[in-house]
Write an enzyme that holds these catalytic residues in place. Structure first.
Site, PDB file in Angstrom:
ATOM      1  N   PHE A 246       0.848  -1.192   0.000  1.00 13.98           N
ATOM      2  CA  PHE A 246       0.000   0.000   0.000  1.00 13.98           C
ATOM      3  C   PHE A 246       0.880   1.236   0.000  1.00 13.98           C
ATOM      4  CE2 PHE A 246      -2.769  -3.222   1.640  1.00 13.98           C
ATOM      5  CZ  PHE A 246      -4.020  -2.886   1.163  1.00 13.98           C
ATOM      6  N   GLU A 247       0.354   2.298  -0.573  1.00 16.37           N
ATOM      7  CA  GLU A 247       1.029   3.594  -0.544  1.00 16.37           C
ATOM      8  C   GLU A 247       0.022   4.639  -0.081  1.00 16.37           C
ATOM      9  OE1 GLU A 247       3.116   6.913  -3.480  1.00 16.37           O
ATOM     10  OE2 GLU A 247       2.167   5.148  -4.358  1.00 16.37           O
ATOM     11  N   LEU A 248       0.434   5.460   0.854  1.00 15.88           N
ATOM     12  CA  LEU A 248      -0.332   6.636   1.251  1.00 15.88           C
ATOM     13  C   LEU A 248       0.468   7.830   0.772  1.00 15.88           C
ATOM     14  CD1 LEU A 248      -1.316   5.636   4.902  1.00 15.88           C
ATOM     15  CD2 LEU A 248      -2.592   5.251   2.780  1.00 15.88           C
TER      16      LEU A 248
END
Length: 73
Positions: free
Chosen positions: A56-58
């Protein structure tokens, strides 16, 4: 174990939320991945794996902002 790739699910967050999300991810003990080298002004990202090995990337910026910074270079 699933093999790891750079394929990821990305979500936009506000810059003001960055530290809060970072603290929460660390507190959960999730494995984090080092981010890539950034262009100044491109915003910030947090990369982490969930328990099923999904990346995941924020990210605090938008594609429009990122492209604008690249164009300046």
């Amino acid at each position: 174990m699933l093999s790891r790739t750079y394929n990821r699910i990305a979500f936009k967050i506000e810059e003001a939320e960055y530290e809060d999300y970072l603290e929460r991810i660390v507190a959960l003990g999730l494995e984090m991945k080092a981010g890539r080298t950034r262009v100044v002004g491109e915003a910030n990202s947090i990369y982490f794996y969930d328990v099923d090995n999904h990346l995941f990337e924020l990210h605090t910026g938008t594609l429009v902002e990122r492209l604008r910074e690249y164009k300046k270079k």
